[in-house]
Design a protein around this motif. Structure first.
Motif, short mmCIF file in Angstrom:
data_model
loop_
_atom_site.label_atom_id
_atom_site.label_comp_id
_atom_site.label_asym_id
_atom_site.label_seq_id
_atom_site.Cartn_x
_atom_site.Cartn_y
_atom_site.Cartn_z
N TRP A 1 0.79 -1.22 0.00
CA TRP A 1 0.00 0.00 0.00
C TRP A 1 0.84 1.28 0.00
O TRP A 1 0.29 2.37 0.16
N ASN B 1 -1.70 1.20 -3.74
CA ASN B 1 -2.87 0.37 -4.09
C ASN B 1 -2.51 -0.99 -4.65
O ASN B 1 -3.33 -1.63 -5.32
N TYR C 1 -13.53 -0.18 -1.49
CA TYR C 1 -12.65 0.24 -2.59
C TYR C 1 -13.10 -0.38 -3.91
O TYR C 1 -13.14 0.29 -4.95
N PHE D 1 -8.96 9.46 2.57
CA PHE D 1 -7.72 8.79 2.20
C PHE D 1 -6.79 9.77 1.50
O PHE D 1 -7.25 10.72 0.85
N GLN E 1 -3.09 2.06 3.62
CA GLN E 1 -4.45 2.46 3.22
C GLN E 1 -4.44 2.75 1.73
O GLN E 1 -3.39 2.83 1.10
N THR F 1 -4.89 4.83 -1.80
CA THR F 1 -4.44 6.13 -2.29
C THR F 1 -5.40 6.59 -3.38
O THR F 1 -5.70 5.84 -4.31
N GLN G 1 -12.58 9.97 -3.37
CA GLN G 1 -12.91 9.47 -2.05
C GLN G 1 -14.16 8.57 -2.11
O GLN G 1 -15.06 8.79 -2.91
N GLN H 1 -9.51 15.79 8.06
CA GLN H 1 -9.79 14.36 8.18
C GLN H 1 -10.98 14.17 9.12
O GLN H 1 -11.09 14.86 10.13
#
Length: 542
Positions: free
Chosen positions: A167, A184, A225, A249, A301, A303, A312, A528
């Motif tokens: 990641w 990713n 995702y 993210f 996480q 991207t 997002q 955030q």
């Protein structure tokens, strides 16, 4: 009307040609897939194949690259054992989620298939394990797919790259990429596995046009995702989402929502590890790299790169840009009982709690305190974190899919049993998995897991498995042992699993509305919103 009883052969044909397309002289089941011939093991009425490579080993120069084509072989490849888990840091043996791993390796992109005898066009379930995108393995005994296959589904589980190997983004990686993106990689592994399923599952008796992707925690995040990734479009037909989150993210190359770019985070990690360039990083021992990256605070996480993840998660759902597929999703009532490290320090009095709520939420404080009152601070803080992390995000997915006219079903797992109650772990995070998989014995579970016992636990598990498999088969969850499960769009209807399955409406009154407003305000302020809905009296976080 009484729900339809689900026999082993669900609402699809079971014909002689299928999962056991052949067998060797010893009677082991064999299939032919794109890569070659494969021999599995016969386990009762099931054919099981483990450790099948679905992509090229991501080692050497392939570290931090999209998954390459799966290798072919000549002759018959034996598939009796799980492949190694992907390289990961060790959990402390005292952790509730600790599970000893037999093998780990960077060469870990394998999957496993459980198939019923003589299946043809059976529904397919693809399982993505949890573990914060840092740890986990498809070989966990709790994730055994046999009970799904006994109910007529072809069940597939897989490994995907974890931690910084799976990641991490970095400007040098983006520069060498044809799409000028990086990160990713673990998500690209999952997409590659879904492509493998689409191409090969018919050989096991599965229907490539009836695939359900299913995950819990980081696996549920991964399903989220997949729901918004254009690269996954058309690779699955339904989604099961257990305890998702939908935080902001990082973007690939620019700071957003108070976070540095993903490339900057990768570059800072290289600096902390004294890695001067990509060749040096690729030559570093995988376990050493993963351990040091974790110690340096790297948090894996997704991207937002404009390609794999174009925007997002919440923006994609707001714009209707997600996959239009049926969903079954839910949370556990005691999610954070096993994750108390996520909680800030508790205020020492009701007055301090109320002051912190007013400081954090201003004109929303009154609504906040109605939901999370100051007369039970510990319980309120657990509920706030549960809702802010999991409840809002998971219910949002169901709401949005229902608004798109899709079948959308919500649940709350609220079941407690003696061993969990004794440790104040009622309905803890991931606690539903033993029931969903029907794995209720000590030997089926991680060593520190509270073990369910008694006929009520077994009955609830049978009901949940019925619902899950029938949803995968038809898009509608049914069980002869539970009530009809109405769609969420019917007055915010849901099923509560406690000592049985019960219909109800409005799962957590006022919760979604409050957290949606908190998130939208923070989003407009370019901040955030993860872990932002509670109270915190620590000076460094006020």
């Amino acid at each position: 009307m009484k729900a339809l009883r689900l026999p082993l052969a669900l609402l699809f044909a079971l014909l002689p040609a299928g999962a056991w397309a052949g067998s060797d002289e010893a009677g082991a089941p064999q299939v032919t897939i794109e890569q070659g011939q494969l021999a599995g093991t016969r386990e009762g009425e099931l054919a099981v194949y483990r450790g099948i490579p679905y992509a090229a080993p991501p080692v050497g120069e392939r570290r931090w690259k999209p998954p390459g084509p799966a290798p072919n072989w000549s002759g018959v490849r034996s598939a009796p054992e799980f492949g190694p888990a992907c390289t990961q840091p060790a959990l402390p043996p005292s952790s509730l989620y600790y599970e000893p791993l037999r093998r780990t390796s960077e060469d870990c992109l394998t999957l496993n298939v459980w198939a019923p005898e003589r299946a043809r066009k059976a529904p397919v379930i693809v399982w993505l394990h949890g573990g914060s995108l840092r740890v986990g393995s498809s070989a966990s005994p709790m994730y055994d797919g046999a009970n799904f296959a006994r109910r007529g589904a072809v069940f597939v589980s897989l490994n995907y790259r974890l931690g910084a190997l799976g990641w991490m983004a970095h400007r040098a990686l983006s520069d060498e990429s044809s799409g000028h993106v990086s990160g990713n990689y673990g998500l690209l592994d999952q997409i590659a596995a879904l492509r493998w399923v689409r191409a090969n599952v018919a050989a096991f008796g599965g229907d490539p046009d009836n695939v359900t992707v299913m995950g819990e925690s980081a696996g549920a995040l991964s399903v989220s995702y997949l729901l918004v990734s254009p690269l996954a479009r058309g690779l699955f037909d339904k989604a099961i989402v257990q305890s998702a989150n939908a935080r902001a993210f990082p973007a690939l190359a620019e700071p957003v929502f108070g976070m540095p770019s993903a490339e900057t985070t990768g570059e800072r990690l290289f600096d902390k590890l004294d890695l001067r360039d990509l060749p040096t990083a690729r030559a570093m021992d995988a376990q050493q790299f993963v351990d040091r990256a974790a110690q340096a605070g790297f948090s894996p996480q997704g991207t937002i790169d404009g390609e794999v993840l174009p925007m997002q998660i919440i923006d994609a759902f707001d714009r209707g840009a997600q996959a239009k597929v049926p969903v079954l999703a839910g949370i556990n009532s005691g999610e954070v009982r096993a994750q108390r490290a996520l909680l800030p320090p508790a205020p020492t009095s009701a007055e301090a709690y109320e002051d912190a709520a007013k400081a954090a939420h201003g004109d929303l404080a009154a609504a906040f305190l109605r939901l999370y009152p100051s007369d039970r601070i510990d319980q309120s803080m657990l509920a706030t974190a549960r809702d802010g992390i999991y409840g809002w995000a998971t219910e949002r997915i169901v709401r949005k899919q229902a608004a798109e006219g899709q079948n959308a079903y919500f649940f709350v797992f609220d079941h407690c049993y003696a061993a969990a109650r004794a440790r104040d772990l009622c309905a803890f995070h991931a606690g539903e998995l033993a029931f969903v998989f029907g794995r209720l014995r000590r030997e089926d579970l991680p060593p520190n897991w509270p073990v369910p016992s008694g006929p009520a636990d077994a009955a609830l598990s049978q009901t949940m498995m019925d619902y899950w498999v029938s949803f995968a088969a038809t898009g509608t969850p049914r069980s002869d042992h539970g009530p009809a499960w109405p769609g969420y769009g019917e007055g915010e209807a849901y099923i509560r699993f406690d000592h049985g399955a019960h219909q109800a409406t409005d799962p957590l009154p006022g919760m979604f509305e409050l957290h949606e407003e908190i998130v939208q305000r923070r989003k407009r302020a370019d901040r955030q919103w993860f872990l932002s809905a509670g109270v915190d009296v620590s000076p460094e976080r006020r």
